[in-house]
Scaffold this motif. Structure first.
Motif, PDB file in Angstrom:
ATOM      1  N   ALA A   2       0.831  -1.204   0.000  1.00 58.99           N
ATOM      2  CA  ALA A   2       0.000   0.000   0.000  1.00 58.99           C
ATOM      3  C   ALA A   2       0.866   1.253   0.000  1.00 58.99           C
ATOM      4  O   ALA A   2       0.567   2.237  -0.693  1.00 58.99           O
ATOM      5  CB  ALA A   2      -0.923  -0.011   1.222  1.00 58.99           C
ATOM      6  N   GLY A   3       1.968   1.215   0.761  1.00 55.46           N
ATOM      7  CA  GLY A   3       2.857   2.368   0.817  1.00 55.46           C
ATOM      8  C   GLY A   3       3.505   2.662  -0.525  1.00 55.46           C
ATOM      9  O   GLY A   3       3.653   3.829  -0.903  1.00 55.46           O
ATOM     10  N   PHE A   4       3.866   1.621  -1.254  1.00 49.25           N
ATOM     11  CA  PHE A   4       4.476   1.819  -2.574  1.00 49.25           C
ATOM     12  C   PHE A   4       3.512   2.539  -3.509  1.00 49.25           C
ATOM     13  O   PHE A   4       3.904   3.441  -4.260  1.00 49.25           O
ATOM     14  CB  PHE A   4       4.871   0.470  -3.167  1.00 49.25           C
ATOM     15  CG  PHE A   4       5.379   0.551  -4.577  1.00 49.25           C
ATOM     16  CD1 PHE A   4       6.690   0.913  -4.836  1.00 49.25           C
ATOM     17  CD2 PHE A   4       4.545   0.269  -5.647  1.00 49.25           C
ATOM     18  CE1 PHE A   4       7.161   0.991  -6.139  1.00 49.25           C
ATOM     19  CE2 PHE A   4       5.004   0.337  -6.952  1.00 49.25           C
ATOM     20  CZ  PHE A   4       6.315   0.700  -7.198  1.00 49.25           C
ATOM     21  N   ALA A   5       2.243   2.131  -3.480  1.00 51.42           N
ATOM     22  CA  ALA A   5       1.257   2.770  -4.348  1.00 51.42           C
ATOM     23  C   ALA A   5       1.135   4.258  -4.031  1.00 51.42           C
ATOM     24  O   ALA A   5       1.058   5.095  -4.939  1.00 51.42           O
ATOM     25  CB  ALA A   5      -0.094   2.078  -4.192  1.00 51.42           C
ATOM     26  N   VAL A   6       1.130   4.605  -2.742  1.00 52.18           N
ATOM     27  CA  VAL A   6       1.030   6.009  -2.352  1.00 52.18           C
ATOM     28  C   VAL A   6       2.282   6.776  -2.777  1.00 52.18           C
ATOM     29  O   VAL A   6       2.196   7.911  -3.269  1.00 52.18           O
ATOM     30  CB  VAL A   6       0.804   6.143  -0.830  1.00 52.18           C
ATOM     31  CG1 VAL A   6       0.884   7.603  -0.393  1.00 52.18           C
ATOM     32  CG2 VAL A   6      -0.547   5.544  -0.437  1.00 52.18           C
ATOM     33  N   ASP A   7       3.452   6.156  -2.616  1.00 50.25           N
ATOM     34  CA  ASP A   7       4.701   6.827  -2.988  1.00 50.25           C
ATOM     35  C   ASP A   7       4.734   7.207  -4.464  1.00 50.25           C
ATOM     36  O   ASP A   7       5.389   8.186  -4.840  1.00 50.25           O
ATOM     37  CB  ASP A   7       5.907   5.931  -2.663  1.00 50.25           C
ATOM     38  CG  ASP A   7       6.276   5.974  -1.190  1.00 50.25           C
ATOM     39  OD1 ASP A   7       5.987   6.998  -0.532  1.00 50.25           O
ATOM     40  OD2 ASP A   7       6.857   4.988  -0.695  1.00 50.25           O
ATOM     41  N   GLN A   8       4.058   6.435  -5.302  1.00 48.44           N
ATOM     42  CA  GLN A   8       4.057   6.757  -6.725  1.00 48.44           C
ATOM     43  C   GLN A   8       3.424   8.119  -6.995  1.00 48.44           C
ATOM     44  O   GLN A   8       3.813   8.813  -7.946  1.00 48.44           O
ATOM     45  CB  GLN A   8       3.313   5.674  -7.517  1.00 48.44           C
ATOM     46  CG  GLN A   8       3.951   4.302  -7.451  1.00 48.44           C
ATOM     47  CD  GLN A   8       5.450   4.351  -7.713  1.00 48.44           C
ATOM     48  OE1 GLN A   8       5.891   4.701  -8.816  1.00 48.44           O
ATOM     49  NE2 GLN A   8       6.245   4.005  -6.715  1.00 48.44           N
ATOM     50  N   TYR A   9       2.481   8.513  -6.164  1.00 51.05           N
ATOM     51  CA  TYR A   9       1.835   9.808  -6.361  1.00 51.05           C
ATOM     52  C   TYR A   9       2.689  10.965  -5.852  1.00 51.05           C
ATOM     53  O   TYR A   9       2.400  12.124  -6.135  1.00 51.05           O
ATOM     54  CB  TYR A   9       0.462   9.809  -5.695  1.00 51.05           C
ATOM     55  CG  TYR A   9      -0.520   8.930  -6.429  1.00 51.05           C
ATOM     56  CD1 TYR A   9      -1.266   9.421  -7.493  1.00 51.05           C
ATOM     57  CD2 TYR A   9      -0.677   7.598  -6.078  1.00 51.05           C
ATOM     58  CE1 TYR A   9      -2.145   8.611  -8.190  1.00 51.05           C
ATOM     59  CE2 TYR A   9      -1.556   6.778  -6.774  1.00 51.05           C
ATOM     60  CZ  TYR A   9      -2.279   7.288  -7.824  1.00 51.05           C
ATOM     61  OH  TYR A   9      -3.134   6.469  -8.522  1.00 51.05           O
ATOM     62  N   GLY A  10       3.751  10.642  -5.104  1.00 54.53           N
ATOM     63  CA  GLY A  10       4.668  11.681  -4.664  1.00 54.53           C
ATOM     64  C   GLY A  10       5.919  11.753  -5.507  1.00 54.53           C
ATOM     65  O   GLY A  10       6.757  12.626  -5.296  1.00 54.53           O
TER      66      GLY A  10
END
Length: 246
Positions: free
Chosen positions: A159-167
């Motif tokens: 889940a964290g990886f998916a969020v990091d993509q937006y940053g």
């Protein structure tokens, strides 16, 4: 604006749908999906041996070292943006300002990150991601997960990886440039770790267990702010199917 699909979340969903047949009372509590994870590990290992490693070796032979260093620096500088956002999200304000200075110095004086000016100037490089941010606020890691193509993870880190993509700044580039950046980053990273792969190949142990426990131990150490976490004793093998004897 087009965003990349949350690939790890998609993979996690597929694995969850299959998890019912992959659990059992004898499973390691941290790895209840071990049979499925081992199958995914073998799939990834085959792709790595037949595609990723040959491409990485060709890259190392064909591209001069100073060019490879410049490419590594560019992606490191882009990664510092995500690190900065996560430090601020954890309210580590001094660390976040440190990361902001790294990005500013390397993006200007370092020619968009081609040169790493910040490190010799004493601006330390840090390592943070949204998986660690979730852990910082008490979100449990969840089961260990081997993702197709991406490798070791946990439910929280997926889940964290998916969020990091937006940053990540690369996310907001035009699709052709974005995909080129992702491909170049993958090849550069794989080429940098070829020697680590060679060392792993020489170890007479269950490589799946080694990679799993090393990954989980490192993530625990990162949450503990660098305190060492001992790895299990591999002298006694647990009978896994992927034992390496060659």
């Amino acid at each position: 604006m087009t965003h990349p699909p949350p690939r790890r979340l998609v993979a996690t969903t597929l694995l969850l749908l299959l998890s019912g047949c992959a659990t059992g009372p004898e499973r390691d509590k941290a790895d209840p999906l071990e049979p499925l994870n081992r199958a995914t590990y073998r799939f990834n290992d085959s792709l790595d041996r037949h595609i990723a490693q040959p491409v990485a070796r060709t890259y190392n032979r064909a591209v001069p070292r100073f060019v490879r260093t410049g490419v590594e620096n560019v992606f490191s500088n882009l990664g510092d943006v995500t690190v900065m956002l996560n430090d601020f999200a954890q309210l580590r304000l001094m660390d976040g300002m440190n990361d902001l200075m790294r990005v500013a110095v390397n993006s200007t004086f370092g020619l968009l990150g081609v040169l790493d000016i910040a490190t010799p100037a004493g601006i330390a490089k840090r390592d943070q991601d949204f998986g660690l941010t979730l852990g910082h606020y008490g979100v449990p890691a969840g089961p260990y997960l081997v993702l197709p193509l991406f490798g070791p993870s946990t439910f929280r880190d997926t889940a964290g990886f998916a969020v990091d993509q937006y940053g990540s700044p690369a996310t907001y580039a035009k699709p052709a440039l974005r995909n080129t950046l992702w491909g170049a980053d993958f090849v550069s990273t794989r080429a940098r770790y070829l020697n680590a792969t060679n060392l792993l190949e020489q170890a007479a142990l269950d490589r799946y267990l080694f990679v799993r426990d090393a990954y989980l131990g490192r993530r625990r150490a990162q949450l503990d702010e660098g305190r060492e976490t001992p790895l299990p004793d591999y002298g006694q093998n647990d009978g896994g199917k992927d034992d390496v004897t060659r």
